[in-house]
Motif scaffolding. Sequence first.
Motif, PDB file in Angstrom:
ATOM      1  N   ASN A 103      -5.345  -3.983  -3.617  1.00 29.89           N
ATOM      2  CA  ASN A 103      -4.257  -3.228  -4.239  1.00 29.89           C
ATOM      3  C   ASN A 103      -4.043  -1.879  -3.561  1.00 29.89           C
ATOM      4  OD1 ASN A 103      -3.479  -5.100  -6.190  1.00 29.89           O
ATOM      5  ND2 ASN A 103      -5.063  -4.435  -7.610  1.00 29.89           N
ATOM      6  N   PHE A 104      -5.117  -1.272  -3.124  1.00 32.41           N
ATOM      7  CA  PHE A 104      -5.029  -0.011  -2.381  1.00 32.41           C
ATOM      8  C   PHE A 104      -4.161  -0.218  -1.131  1.00 32.41           C
ATOM      9  CE2 PHE A 104      -7.084   2.834   0.847  1.00 32.41           C
ATOM     10  CZ  PHE A 104      -6.747   4.057   0.274  1.00 32.41           C
ATOM     11  N   LEU A 105      -4.422  -1.283  -0.403  1.00 28.13           N
ATOM     12  CA  LEU A 105      -3.654  -1.564   0.808  1.00 28.13           C
ATOM     13  C   LEU A 105      -2.246  -2.046   0.470  1.00 28.13           C
ATOM     14  CD1 LEU A 105      -6.449  -3.295   2.905  1.00 28.13           C
ATOM     15  CD2 LEU A 105      -5.670  -0.916   3.024  1.00 28.13           C
ATOM     16  N   MET A 106      -2.106  -2.741  -0.658  1.00 22.79           N
ATOM     17  CA  MET A 106      -0.791  -3.197  -1.095  1.00 22.79           C
ATOM     18  C   MET A 106       0.133  -2.003  -1.349  1.00 22.79           C
ATOM     19  SD  MET A 106       0.155  -5.264  -4.603  1.00 22.79           S
ATOM     20  CE  MET A 106      -0.144  -3.811  -5.629  1.00 22.79           C
ATOM     21  N   GLN A 107      -0.395  -0.959  -1.968  1.00 21.29           N
ATOM     22  CA  GLN A 107       0.416   0.238  -2.207  1.00 21.29           C
ATOM     23  C   GLN A 107       0.907   0.834  -0.891  1.00 21.29           C
ATOM     24  OE1 GLN A 107      -1.952   2.869  -4.577  1.00 21.29           O
ATOM     25  NE2 GLN A 107      -1.976   1.497  -6.341  1.00 21.29           N
ATOM     26  N   HIS A 108       0.041   0.834   0.118  1.00 17.39           N
ATOM     27  CA  HIS A 108       0.451   1.334   1.425  1.00 17.39           C
ATOM     28  C   HIS A 108       1.606   0.505   1.986  1.00 17.39           C
ATOM     29  CE1 HIS A 108      -3.762   3.301   2.198  1.00 17.39           C
ATOM     30  NE2 HIS A 108      -3.078   3.891   1.226  1.00 17.39           N
ATOM     31  N   ASP A 109       1.504  -0.818   1.848  1.00 16.43           N
ATOM     32  CA  ASP A 109       2.575  -1.689   2.339  1.00 16.43           C
ATOM     33  C   ASP A 109       3.886  -1.409   1.606  1.00 16.43           C
ATOM     34  OD1 ASP A 109       0.836  -2.902   4.089  1.00 16.43           O
ATOM     35  OD2 ASP A 109       0.417  -4.615   2.774  1.00 16.43           O
ATOM     36  N   GLU A 110       3.789  -1.243   0.287  1.00 14.67           N
ATOM     37  CA  GLU A 110       4.997  -0.982  -0.499  1.00 14.67           C
ATOM     38  C   GLU A 110       5.597   0.372  -0.149  1.00 14.67           C
ATOM     39  OE1 GLU A 110       3.004  -1.477  -4.137  1.00 14.67           O
ATOM     40  OE2 GLU A 110       3.536  -3.598  -4.363  1.00 14.67           O
ATOM     41  N   TYR A 111       4.741   1.353   0.074  1.00 14.32           N
ATOM     42  CA  TYR A 111       5.252   2.672   0.440  1.00 14.32           C
ATOM     43  C   TYR A 111       5.946   2.620   1.798  1.00 14.32           C
ATOM     44  CZ  TYR A 111       5.666   7.670   1.040  1.00 14.32           C
ATOM     45  OH  TYR A 111       6.177   8.933   1.236  1.00 14.32           O
ATOM     46  N   ARG A 112       5.417   1.819   2.714  1.00 15.05           N
ATOM     47  CA  ARG A 112       6.085   1.682   4.013  1.00 15.05           C
ATOM     48  C   ARG A 112       7.502   1.125   3.847  1.00 15.05           C
ATOM     49  NH1 ARG A 112       0.781  -0.308   5.404  1.00 15.05           N
ATOM     50  NH2 ARG A 112      -0.301   1.169   6.805  1.00 15.05           N
ATOM     51  N   GLN A 113       7.684   0.286   2.835  1.00 13.27           N
ATOM     52  CA  GLN A 113       8.993  -0.320   2.608  1.00 13.27           C
ATOM     53  C   GLN A 113       9.992   0.630   1.949  1.00 13.27           C
ATOM     54  OE1 GLN A 113       8.971  -4.419   0.932  1.00 13.27           O
ATOM     55  NE2 GLN A 113       6.743  -4.273   1.095  1.00 13.27           N
ATOM     56  N   CYS A 114       9.519   1.476   1.045  1.00 12.63           N
ATOM     57  CA  CYS A 114      10.474   2.266   0.249  1.00 12.63           C
ATOM     58  C   CYS A 114      10.181   3.764   0.211  1.00 12.63           C
ATOM     59  CB  CYS A 114      10.524   1.736  -1.182  1.00 12.63           C
ATOM     60  SG  CYS A 114       8.986   1.947  -2.105  1.00 12.63           S
ATOM     61  N   GLY A 115       9.067   4.197   0.786  1.00 11.73           N
ATOM     62  CA  GLY A 115       8.681   5.601   0.666  1.00 11.73           C
ATOM     63  C   GLY A 115       9.666   6.575   1.259  1.00 11.73           C
ATOM     64  N   ALA A 116      10.348   6.182   2.326  1.00  6.88           N
ATOM     65  CA  ALA A 116      11.298   7.079   2.971  1.00  6.88           C
ATOM     66  C   ALA A 116      12.471   7.416   2.064  1.00  6.88           C
ATOM     67  CB  ALA A 116      11.794   6.474   4.279  1.00  6.88           C
ATOM     68  N   ARG A 117      12.732   6.552   1.076  1.00  9.92           N
ATOM     69  CA  ARG A 117      13.845   6.790   0.155  1.00  9.92           C
ATOM     70  C   ARG A 117      13.421   7.521  -1.112  1.00  9.92           C
ATOM     71  NH1 ARG A 117      16.087   1.331  -1.209  1.00  9.92           N
ATOM     72  NH2 ARG A 117      14.036   0.550  -0.595  1.00  9.92           N
ATOM     73  N   CYS A 118      12.120   7.643  -1.334  1.00  9.72           N
ATOM     74  CA  CYS A 118      11.622   8.375  -2.504  1.00  9.72           C
ATOM     75  C   CYS A 118      11.596   9.867  -2.212  1.00  9.72           C
ATOM     76  CB  CYS A 118      10.217   7.895  -2.866  1.00  9.72           C
ATOM     77  SG  CYS A 118      10.130   6.175  -3.405  1.00  9.72           S
ATOM     78  N   GLN A 119      11.593  10.659  -3.273  1.00  8.30           N
ATOM     79  CA  GLN A 119      11.588  12.104  -3.104  1.00  8.30           C
ATOM     80  C   GLN A 119      10.189  12.713  -3.186  1.00  8.30           C
ATOM     81  OE1 GLN A 119      14.158  10.703  -5.401  1.00  8.30           O
ATOM     82  NE2 GLN A 119      15.110  10.517  -3.395  1.00  8.30           N
ATOM     83  N   GLY A 120       9.184  11.872  -3.389  1.00  4.69           N
ATOM     84  CA  GLY A 120       7.844  12.426  -3.445  1.00  4.69           C
ATOM     85  C   GLY A 120       6.812  11.405  -3.845  1.00  4.69           C
ATOM     86  N   THR A 121       5.602  11.901  -4.049  1.00  3.51           N
ATOM     87  CA  THR A 121       4.447  11.078  -4.386  1.00  3.51           C
ATOM     88  C   THR A 121       3.677  11.728  -5.532  1.00  3.51           C
ATOM     89  OG1 THR A 121       3.219  12.235  -2.655  1.00  3.51           O
ATOM     90  CG2 THR A 121       4.127  10.066  -2.098  1.00  3.51           C
ATOM     91  N   SER A 122       2.829  10.919  -6.162  1.00  2.00           N
ATOM     92  CA  SER A 122       1.972  11.409  -7.232  1.00  2.00           C
ATOM     93  C   SER A 122       0.635  10.684  -7.133  1.00  2.00           C
ATOM     94  CB  SER A 122       2.627  11.163  -8.596  1.00  2.00           C
ATOM     95  OG  SER A 122       1.867  11.728  -9.635  1.00  2.00           O
ATOM     96  N   PHE A 123      -0.457  11.381  -7.468  1.00  5.75           N
ATOM     97  CA  PHE A 123      -1.772  10.752  -7.391  1.00  5.75           C
ATOM     98  C   PHE A 123      -2.770  11.491  -8.275  1.00  5.75           C
ATOM     99  CE2 PHE A 123      -2.035  14.150  -4.336  1.00  5.75           C
ATOM    100  CZ  PHE A 123      -3.369  14.539  -4.284  1.00  5.75           C
ATOM    101  N   PHE A 124      -3.821  10.783  -8.698  1.00  2.00           N
ATOM    102  CA  PHE A 124      -4.934  11.398  -9.417  1.00  2.00           C
ATOM    103  C   PHE A 124      -5.818  12.106  -8.390  1.00  2.00           C
ATOM    104  CE2 PHE A 124      -4.832   7.735 -12.744  1.00  2.00           C
ATOM    105  CZ  PHE A 124      -3.780   8.362 -13.415  1.00  2.00           C
ATOM    106  N   ALA A 125      -5.993  13.414  -8.550  1.00  2.00           N
ATOM    107  CA  ALA A 125      -6.700  14.216  -7.548  1.00  2.00           C
ATOM    108  C   ALA A 125      -8.195  14.320  -7.797  1.00  2.00           C
ATOM    109  CB  ALA A 125      -6.090  15.607  -7.465  1.00  2.00           C
ATOM    110  N   ASN A 126      -8.663  13.992  -9.008  1.00  2.00           N
ATOM    111  CA  ASN A 126     -10.112  13.978  -9.238  1.00  2.00           C
ATOM    112  C   ASN A 126     -10.522  12.700  -9.947  1.00  2.00           C
ATOM    113  OD1 ASN A 126      -9.082  15.870 -11.750  1.00  2.00           O
ATOM    114  ND2 ASN A 126     -10.845  14.647 -12.359  1.00  2.00           N
ATOM    115  N   ASP A 127     -11.781  12.307  -9.736  1.00  2.00           N
ATOM    116  CA  ASP A 127     -12.292  11.102 -10.370  1.00  2.00           C
ATOM    117  C   ASP A 127     -12.934  11.439 -11.713  1.00  2.00           C
ATOM    118  OD1 ASP A 127     -14.807  12.178  -9.860  1.00  2.00           O
ATOM    119  OD2 ASP A 127     -15.293  10.756  -8.261  1.00  2.00           O
ATOM    120  N   THR A 128     -13.556  10.459 -12.327  1.00  2.00           N
ATOM    121  CA  THR A 128     -14.126  10.661 -13.664  1.00  2.00           C
ATOM    122  C   THR A 128     -15.293  11.639 -13.659  1.00  2.00           C
ATOM    123  OG1 THR A 128     -14.759   9.452 -15.671  1.00  2.00           O
ATOM    124  CG2 THR A 128     -15.850   8.806 -13.634  1.00  2.00           C
TER     125      THR A 128
END
Length: 406
Positions: free
Chosen positions: A355-380
Amino acid sequence: MKTNPQIVCPWVTAKIFPNFGDPLPRVRAFFDHYAEWFRHTETVVLNFCAGNGDHILNYRGRDAWDDSFDWARYNVYVSDDEAQARHNLNWLRRIRDGGEQGSPFNAGPSFILSDQVLTYRTLDRFYRCFREEAARRKLNFRLLEYLEPGPEFCRSRWKTEYHPEGVCGRAEEAGSQCVIDVCSTLRADGRPYAAFPNGLAAGVNTGDFVIAQTSAFVNDFGLDGIFLGNQFGLTGFWHPDNAPAPTAERRAGIRRFFHELRRAMGGHLIYWMDTYWPADVEMERWAMCQDNYAQLDAVMVSTFSVLTRREQVIPNVESRLRIAARYGGKPLTLFSLDFVDPWYWYRVYLDHRHNFLMQHDEYRQCGARCQGTSFFANDTFGQWVMPEPLNETLSVLRSVQEWDAP
């Protein structure tokens, strides 16, 4: 370098602070650790997640800044000691002794990470440290607080004890998860609140209460806005079959919530986490309306690996972009990228690497059209994303957005 201004919206919890009395070293470490990502973005919008939003709903005002509240200090919050013991026995039997590689493998055992006491005054110190350090680094920085509709992450007295009539379902029910229903009505309550210093009269709309408390909290702490998590306003989690019937009454109530929230928040930011499904499904099945989205500043397209359906991600992004095109570019579309979880111990790049790599593939397809990204910056455990998976993702962003080399 390609000119495509980007927003990055990291999520951070108070677990990052081993010493609440001296937050500045960890704040500086945050900006250092993610400096390469931040260097290529026009705006850093920090979503600070103190708890599950109960501290907003129970907030009594500036004179009560020495009040303490439970915060997201747990791995797998399960309500009480007996529930914790049951969860951990189940986890041991199924995972450690049984060798299962599934739920509750994703979540891990239930335990408390910190005994530190969090007050509103301490929270304000956290906020100020982030703002001051961002200003020192000359970053275009915005600060949001997180409001979760359900009882996850920590104790949630407003939703589970004070006003259970304001939520939909019970915590043990799949799909509903005891979440705030903005179409419900509250009973009388003599407790003072920032927006209702004399308490609540019977009959106050739950959505109106949330709006008033959120506005008071944001204004008192000088925040730039609010981040509404987990499809806030749309009850019935994760799948359209869990949504209540989209009656005309419910559709009107949900529309009222989003429009009144915008009116109350004025120029403050409203970010919203979606249902994991495209907007047309939200409108058909969850009683959302197209013009509700125009009240939002940004929508985070959810791709979290434990829940997402791969076939929905690209259609989801495209549905957001179509709506934004109709409403002058609002809301912005943020693509979520998944490393770790601040409240559960799984690590996506290890435990769900496909799934980690799947997200990368999906971002390659549509990321250029998005206005930004979001992520969890710290773990539990309150630690930053490890350099290796972070750099894997940055290399994808660098390629798609045509960033210059580090």
